[in-house]
Design a protein around this motif. Structure first.
Motif, mmCIF file in Angstrom:
data_model
loop_
_atom_site.group_PDB
_atom_site.id
_atom_site.type_symbol
_atom_site.label_atom_id
_atom_site.label_comp_id
_atom_site.label_asym_id
_atom_site.label_seq_id
_atom_site.Cartn_x
_atom_site.Cartn_y
_atom_site.Cartn_z
ATOM 1 N N ASN A 140 0.807 -1.217 0.000
ATOM 2 C CA ASN A 140 0.000 0.000 0.000
ATOM 3 C C ASN A 140 0.843 1.271 0.000
ATOM 4 O O ASN A 140 0.650 2.154 -0.845
ATOM 5 C CB ASN A 140 -0.937 0.009 1.206
ATOM 6 C CG ASN A 140 -1.863 1.209 1.189
ATOM 7 O OD1 ASN A 140 -2.830 1.265 0.442
ATOM 8 N ND2 ASN A 140 -1.559 2.213 2.027
ATOM 9 N N PHE A 141 1.764 1.403 0.936
ATOM 10 C CA PHE A 141 2.487 2.663 1.062
ATOM 11 C C PHE A 141 3.519 2.886 -0.044
ATOM 12 O O PHE A 141 3.635 4.015 -0.542
ATOM 13 C CB PHE A 141 3.095 2.793 2.456
ATOM 14 C CG PHE A 141 2.067 3.136 3.490
ATOM 15 C CD1 PHE A 141 1.616 4.432 3.638
ATOM 16 C CD2 PHE A 141 1.499 2.152 4.293
ATOM 17 C CE1 PHE A 141 0.641 4.758 4.567
ATOM 18 C CE2 PHE A 141 0.522 2.459 5.223
ATOM 19 C CZ PHE A 141 0.091 3.766 5.359
ATOM 20 N N PRO A 142 4.279 1.862 -0.483
ATOM 21 C CA PRO A 142 5.134 2.117 -1.648
ATOM 22 C C PRO A 142 4.340 2.583 -2.864
ATOM 23 O O PRO A 142 4.757 3.506 -3.578
ATOM 24 C CB PRO A 142 5.792 0.752 -1.898
ATOM 25 C CG PRO A 142 5.811 0.094 -0.567
ATOM 26 C CD PRO A 142 4.535 0.531 0.103
ATOM 27 N N ALA A 143 3.176 1.967 -3.096
ATOM 28 C CA ALA A 143 2.361 2.359 -4.252
ATOM 29 C C ALA A 143 1.789 3.756 -4.077
ATOM 30 O O ALA A 143 1.785 4.564 -5.015
ATOM 31 C CB ALA A 143 1.224 1.356 -4.452
ATOM 32 N N ALA A 144 1.296 4.066 -2.884
ATOM 33 C CA ALA A 144 0.672 5.367 -2.650
ATOM 34 C C ALA A 144 1.692 6.502 -2.712
ATOM 35 O O ALA A 144 1.436 7.555 -3.308
ATOM 36 C CB ALA A 144 -0.045 5.373 -1.298
ATOM 37 N N VAL A 145 2.858 6.307 -2.107
ATOM 38 C CA VAL A 145 3.889 7.343 -2.128
ATOM 39 C C VAL A 145 4.394 7.565 -3.555
ATOM 40 O O VAL A 145 4.618 8.709 -3.976
ATOM 41 C CB VAL A 145 5.054 6.972 -1.182
ATOM 42 C CG1 VAL A 145 6.207 7.957 -1.332
ATOM 43 C CG2 VAL A 145 4.574 6.968 0.272
ATOM 44 N N LYS A 146 4.553 6.485 -4.321
ATOM 45 C CA LYS A 146 4.979 6.625 -5.707
ATOM 46 C C LYS A 146 3.918 7.367 -6.521
ATOM 47 O O LYS A 146 4.240 8.210 -7.371
ATOM 48 C CB LYS A 146 5.248 5.253 -6.315
ATOM 49 C CG LYS A 146 5.839 5.298 -7.725
ATOM 50 C CD LYS A 146 6.124 3.897 -8.238
ATOM 51 C CE LYS A 146 6.702 3.922 -9.649
ATOM 52 N NZ LYS A 146 8.093 4.420 -9.668
ATOM 53 N N THR A 147 2.644 7.068 -6.266
ATOM 54 C CA THR A 147 1.562 7.751 -6.977
ATOM 55 C C THR A 147 1.566 9.247 -6.670
ATOM 56 O O THR A 147 1.382 10.081 -7.568
ATOM 57 C CB THR A 147 0.202 7.136 -6.605
ATOM 58 O OG1 THR A 147 0.210 5.741 -6.912
ATOM 59 C CG2 THR A 147 -0.935 7.801 -7.373
#
Length: 439
Positions: free
Chosen positions: A124-131
């Motif tokens: 969740n957080f790697p994807a959200a921060v990258k987004t």
């Protein structure tokens, strides 16, 4: 201010994407928070010791550590659209599988289900921060991160609010609590697959909004931006490890999330799910305000002419000072003073987290963001495992007095970590696409 200097771009489609990040993080934390609410009930129902409960939480964090590295790499390689979809599918399946565990193998069953949940939720957080790095300029990223990170507290509030509605006070029907989020996840995946594209490729993003989003873009070289980084290139960087050391504080957040219910029952005698739920709701509501406020704090300083380095670090210092009083939580005999201290610390942690995540996109190129966040998340999960082991064995051998040491460490840790981050990164200078300091 950098780049074009646009203040009011035509179009706000980036906030629709941010709303989806908020929703995914809410679902994520609903799933993981169920154990924190039901922990005291399940310990009684299945006759678990504190150490047994610690092992169950350690399984989640061991998988979370593995998932943070592997899912971060997957997201950097295949992109946020595919990576996020895979992540939420895995965690939703294993979240619902908790309901299939039977008393004869409850301990092993919960360890297995928590392990699978941890693998999926790590994305969740790697994807959200990258987004966020893809859709927001640097000056807005802490605020955007604070918004989606607030979903963690909304999810954590919804769990204790909903569980008493579907689970009997004696713990019967506990399985229903683990089935609630499955439908939410299916709806989210459908919306995500239909909605998400990079801003450069999205037909609903206006030219003006795209200019605003890309105003301080690190590069216009599409070939370099699409290049895939190996972990061997990211691991040696002090920027990676400054963030990873900052993520050691995740152990404190995991402590609040998974052990607060046990603490309130063992020290203050809060027995019912309803009583525990009320205390936890207060904690997570304050944490919600902290997440949004912490993200806004950096933006506030930057808008007043502060440089990025000062804005981020002063914000982190304010957060650390808000957390420090939790050191006294185990010393009070009043449950609501303890709740208030933990709530203030939770708000401080979430504000800290919003700014800490943003440090990655401040200093790293977009193609490295998810991998660096994954490495940091792995370190935080390992720290959380150590806390679970220490608490489980310490409480069984020493009783409630062991909580004093955990709260003392929690109160002081953030100030120490901030000092280390400053020594490692005295100035937040961004790396270019070649992972060299920009001129």
């Amino acid at each position: 201010m950098s780049g074009t200097g646009l203040e009011k771009p035509a179009g706000n489609y980036r906030y629709r994407i941010l709303a989806l990040l908020f929703a995914a993080t809410t679902i994520n934390y609903m799933d993981r928070s169920i154990m924190g609410v039901l922990g005291p009930t399940l310990m009684e129902k299945f006759h678990w010791s504190n150490a047994d409960y610690g092992y169950i939480n350690m399984a989640f964090k061991a998988a979370y550590a593995i998932g943070m590295v592997s899912m971060g790499g997957v997201i950097d390689r295949f992109g946020t659209k595919i990576g996020y979809t895979l992540s939420i599918a895995i965690w939703s399946i294993f979240g619902m599988l908790h309901a299939a565990v039977r008393p004869a193998f409850a301990l092993v069953g919960f360890i297995g289900a928590r392990f699978g949940l941890g693998i999926g939720e790590a994305g969740n957080f790697p994807a959200a921060v990258k987004t966020v790095a893809e859709w927001f300029p640097k000056k807005d990223r802490a605020f955007a991160t604070g918004i989606f990170n607030a979903g963690s507290n909304v999810g954590a509030v919804l769990a204790p609010a909903i569980i008493p509605l579907v689970v009997a006070s004696n713990g019967d029907n506990w399985q229903f609590a683990f089935l609630v989020t499955g439908a939410f996840s299916a709806i989210w995946v459908t919306l995500w697959l239909r909605t998400y594209k990079k801003p450069e490729e999205h037909p609903k993003v206006s030219k003006e909004e795209l200019e605003y989003i890309l105003q301080d873009n690190e590069t216009k070289d599409v070939e370099k931006e699409a290049e895939k980084l190996s972990w061997s290139r990211v691991l040696p960087l002090r920027q990676t490890w400054a963030f990873a050391i900052g993520k050691i504080t995740d152990a404190v957040w995991f402590f609040f999330m998974f052990w607060s219910g046990i603490f309130f029952k063992q020290k203050f005698g809060l027995d019912s799910i309803k009583e525990l739920g009320g205390a936890l709701v207060v904690i997570y509501l304050v944490a919600d305000f902290g997440s949004i406020g912490g993200g806004y704090l950096s933006k506030f300083f930057i808008n007043r002419g502060w440089n990025l380095n000062a804005a981020r670090k002063v914000s982190l210092l304010i957060c650390a000072l808000c957390i420090a009083p939790v050191a006294f939580a185990a010393l009070t005999s009043n449950v609501w003073i303890a709740v208030s201290l933990i709530a203030l610390a939770s708000g401080g942690h979430q504000a800290w987290s919003a700014n800490l995540f943003t440090l990655v996109s401040d200093v790293m190129p977009k193609k490295a963001v998810a991998s660096v966040v994954g490495i940091g998340g792995m370190v935080g999960a390992i720290a959380g495992m150590l806390v679970d082991f220490a608490l489980g064995t310490g409480l069984d051998s020493s009783g409630n007095s062991f909580y004093f040491w955990m709260f003392l460490v929690a109160g002081l840790l953030y100030l120490v970590i901030l000092g280390i981050i400053h020594l490692m990164l005295p100035k937040l200078k961004p790396l270019n696409e070649d992972l060299q300091l920009s001129e």
